[in-house]
Write a protein that holds these residues in place. Sequence first.
Motif, PDB file in Angstrom:
ATOM      1  N   SER A 434      -3.258  -7.669   3.771  1.00 57.10           N
ATOM      2  CA  SER A 434      -3.701  -7.778   2.384  1.00 57.10           C
ATOM      3  C   SER A 434      -2.905  -6.803   1.522  1.00 57.10           C
ATOM      4  O   SER A 434      -2.334  -5.829   2.024  1.00 57.10           O
ATOM      5  CB  SER A 434      -5.192  -7.466   2.258  1.00 57.10           C
ATOM      6  OG  SER A 434      -5.421  -6.080   2.459  1.00 57.10           O
ATOM      7  N   ILE A 435      -2.883  -7.069   0.243  1.00 50.60           N
ATOM      8  CA  ILE A 435      -2.176  -6.190  -0.693  1.00 50.60           C
ATOM      9  C   ILE A 435      -2.832  -4.810  -0.728  1.00 50.60           C
ATOM     10  O   ILE A 435      -2.143  -3.776  -0.787  1.00 50.60           O
ATOM     11  CB  ILE A 435      -2.164  -6.817  -2.103  1.00 50.60           C
ATOM     12  CG1 ILE A 435      -1.173  -8.005  -2.133  1.00 50.60           C
ATOM     13  CG2 ILE A 435      -1.760  -5.792  -3.152  1.00 50.60           C
ATOM     14  CD1 ILE A 435       0.268  -7.606  -1.899  1.00 50.60           C
ATOM     15  N   LEU A 436      -4.168  -4.769  -0.674  1.00 50.60           N
ATOM     16  CA  LEU A 436      -4.858  -3.475  -0.712  1.00 50.60           C
ATOM     17  C   LEU A 436      -4.527  -2.647   0.525  1.00 50.60           C
ATOM     18  O   LEU A 436      -4.327  -1.424   0.434  1.00 50.60           O
ATOM     19  CB  LEU A 436      -6.363  -3.688  -0.822  1.00 50.60           C
ATOM     20  CG  LEU A 436      -6.855  -4.309  -2.146  1.00 50.60           C
ATOM     21  CD1 LEU A 436      -8.372  -4.464  -2.140  1.00 50.60           C
ATOM     22  CD2 LEU A 436      -6.408  -3.460  -3.330  1.00 50.60           C
ATOM     23  N   ALA A 446      -3.497   1.441  -5.333  1.00 48.20           N
ATOM     24  CA  ALA A 446      -3.978   0.105  -4.979  1.00 48.20           C
ATOM     25  C   ALA A 446      -4.360  -0.723  -6.204  1.00 48.20           C
ATOM     26  O   ALA A 446      -4.007  -1.908  -6.300  1.00 48.20           O
ATOM     27  CB  ALA A 446      -5.178   0.232  -4.032  1.00 48.20           C
ATOM     28  N   ALA A 447      -5.065  -0.117  -7.153  1.00 47.25           N
ATOM     29  CA  ALA A 447      -5.482  -0.868  -8.346  1.00 47.25           C
ATOM     30  C   ALA A 447      -4.269  -1.298  -9.159  1.00 47.25           C
ATOM     31  O   ALA A 447      -4.202  -2.440  -9.645  1.00 47.25           O
ATOM     32  CB  ALA A 447      -6.419  -0.011  -9.195  1.00 47.25           C
ATOM     33  N   GLN A 450      -2.534  -4.167  -7.337  1.00 46.62           N
ATOM     34  CA  GLN A 450      -3.301  -5.411  -7.446  1.00 46.62           C
ATOM     35  C   GLN A 450      -3.103  -6.047  -8.822  1.00 46.62           C
ATOM     36  O   GLN A 450      -2.877  -7.259  -8.932  1.00 46.62           O
ATOM     37  CB  GLN A 450      -4.780  -5.128  -7.215  1.00 46.62           C
ATOM     38  CG  GLN A 450      -5.667  -6.374  -7.154  1.00 46.62           C
ATOM     39  CD  GLN A 450      -5.464  -7.152  -5.869  1.00 46.62           C
ATOM     40  OE1 GLN A 450      -5.446  -6.601  -4.795  1.00 46.62           O
ATOM     41  NE2 GLN A 450      -5.311  -8.464  -6.000  1.00 46.62           N
ATOM     42  N   GLN A 451      -3.189  -5.245  -9.861  1.00 50.32           N
ATOM     43  CA  GLN A 451      -2.996  -5.774 -11.215  1.00 50.32           C
ATOM     44  C   GLN A 451      -1.579  -6.307 -11.409  1.00 50.32           C
ATOM     45  O   GLN A 451      -1.369  -7.347 -12.043  1.00 50.32           O
ATOM     46  CB  GLN A 451      -3.297  -4.673 -12.236  1.00 50.32           C
ATOM     47  CG  GLN A 451      -4.756  -4.255 -12.293  1.00 50.32           C
ATOM     48  CD  GLN A 451      -4.967  -3.017 -13.150  1.00 50.32           C
ATOM     49  OE1 GLN A 451      -4.046  -2.514 -13.790  1.00 50.32           O
ATOM     50  NE2 GLN A 451      -6.195  -2.483 -13.142  1.00 50.32           N
ATOM     51  N   LEU A 453       0.441  -7.551  -9.112  1.00 57.59           N
ATOM     52  CA  LEU A 453       0.587  -8.830  -8.405  1.00 57.59           C
ATOM     53  C   LEU A 453      -0.105  -9.961  -9.149  1.00 57.59           C
ATOM     54  O   LEU A 453       0.429 -11.075  -9.227  1.00 57.59           O
ATOM     55  CB  LEU A 453       0.043  -8.711  -6.988  1.00 57.59           C
ATOM     56  CG  LEU A 453       1.064  -8.507  -5.871  1.00 57.59           C
ATOM     57  CD1 LEU A 453       1.946  -9.723  -5.698  1.00 57.59           C
ATOM     58  CD2 LEU A 453       1.953  -7.299  -6.155  1.00 57.59           C
ATOM     59  N   GLU A 454      -1.265  -9.700  -9.691  1.00 58.99           N
ATOM     60  CA  GLU A 454      -1.977 -10.750 -10.431  1.00 58.99           C
ATOM     61  C   GLU A 454      -1.157 -11.198 -11.636  1.00 58.99           C
ATOM     62  O   GLU A 454      -1.020 -12.400 -11.900  1.00 58.99           O
ATOM     63  CB  GLU A 454      -3.349 -10.235 -10.864  1.00 58.99           C
ATOM     64  CG  GLU A 454      -4.315 -10.048  -9.702  1.00 58.99           C
ATOM     65  CD  GLU A 454      -5.614  -9.380 -10.130  1.00 58.99           C
ATOM     66  OE1 GLU A 454      -5.737  -9.033 -11.345  1.00 58.99           O
ATOM     67  OE2 GLU A 454      -6.507  -9.196  -9.278  1.00 58.99           O
TER      68      GLU A 454
END
Length: 596
Positions: A434-436, A446-447, A450-451, A453-454
Amino acid sequence: MNTVTHRPSAGSADAFALTYDVIVLGSGAAGFAAAVTAACRGLKVLLVEKAATFGGTSAISGGAVWIHDSDQARAAGIHVPAEQTRTYLKGVIGKGYRPARVDAFIARGREALSFLERHSELKYSLRPLSPDYYPDLPGGTDTGRALEIAEYDGRRLGARFKDLRRPPDGMLLFGGMMVNRVDIQHFLGIKRSPKSLWHCLKLLARYGVDRLRHPRGTRLTVGNALIARLATTAFAKGVELWLDARSESLIVEDGRVKGMLIEHAGQRRHVLARGGVVLASGGFAAGPQAAAYRPKTDAEHWSMSPETNVGDGLSLAAAVNAATGEGMAASFFWAPVSVLRKPDGSLERFPHLVTDRAKPGMIAVNRAGRRFVNESDSYHSFVEAMFAEGGANAPCWLICDAEAMNKYGMGLARPKPVDNAALVEAGYLHRAESILELARRTGVDAAGLQQTLERYNADARQNLDREFGKGGNAYNRYMGDPLHTPNPCIAPLAKAPYYAIRVDTGDLGSARGLLTDARANVLDLAGQPIAGLYAAGNEMNSIMDGTYPGPGITLGPGLTFGYIAASDIAERLGDGTTNATPPGEEHVLRTAHLHH
């Protein structure tokens, strides 16, 4: 080393035992160009190399040259006016543009390459498509300036093949097989194209036969082919090569450089050069002084220069008051580099130039998990972005998903079906479901990741990159996957597992060097030529002023000014002329000195 040796008297015990017409210091492309040119013009040449192998940085380079209006371009019906090339270079170089030396390169690049191809084994072909690195600037082109070195049979070197610098393992396949840009595309397309499959099978068959007799493949490509081609001719023409040789000082008599004091094979030898000395020993990127000329970051920096490139030429020339470049756009030619720490403690460096960054399904992020650059821009521009904001983007991480890894590989990691488990175990390649989890393994926020990648994936599903425009110009698209449409650089990162590699700032060599005139004559602090002393390659202050306009902008000028230096020596020995500055150049030289 920074002393001057004066010529001993004829009756002394240390009197000259050896005399040559030309001494060339350094066995890279510029040094060999000077040596071959001089030898082909009937001069006796000594080529001095500090390392145990010859070829220097050139031997592990891409081998491409950037030349204005070459014979190859003309044969293809492509003619770019000289003013268009000047316009482009002025736009890229900016305030560091020096007309005299740039004009010499534009005017004599074709002449130099043509001479070397007629008189040596050197052979280039025009890349059918090879955009300049800033193709949208005025004067930029998609083709016509970049030339590709032809592959070469290393067996032509005979016993000298073992002395040719071997590329790093990470730049070889299967433990010793060389490939070029075209070969890489065929390997990437091996499952999608019968033509690519046949191409790769032929390469593998040749390599298999080679390994029965040689420690590595004898089919040479890129920089190895360039050096081998020049070296074959140099040896055939009687150029004498000294390996493991240390240049201690210049020999000066009556204000003219007349030779060098050299330690070789356990002896210190005074060696006379009737025509002069050409400094082409590769610059100072591996020297301790290099750090003073790099932007400061908290991360490590890695140079691809040989460990012997510590600034010998600059130190030698300093003893005769030679001038060096200052206030440049950059003192190095940048490249992002990843490093594998092997079980034995040794390090393997991999420059991320052409194989991964621009491919679909790959992005680069900083410690905050944010993208900071168009990943498909040139390697020089990529590192400039790493240095930006006080070095906040150094180190960074290249990240891809399983789809991209399987198709293209990343860094030292190879595409499917190669098992990259050893790289994961060594800590070079990070793998997560997973990305996390990938963020946790790499220490990236991590945050933020995640942002990122989105946002990136939302654009990628529409074949866009609103943030940095990846795939937005001809050079970007050229570096991507031509079989991936409509944007050869864009794909979502959506398929687990995910992968990451830490990337630090690095360089391919130094750009800061000795100031020279249009004939490659080294200039003193007053802007006047130093009689008998020349510089070429990375020893010469980059005519690009530390910018990077296109593929081959180090080797193109290196070959050209190596040729110019040797030609000037040959003409001077033949007609007795002096090193006086050509008419009209005095103002340019004085201006260059004042600017620096």
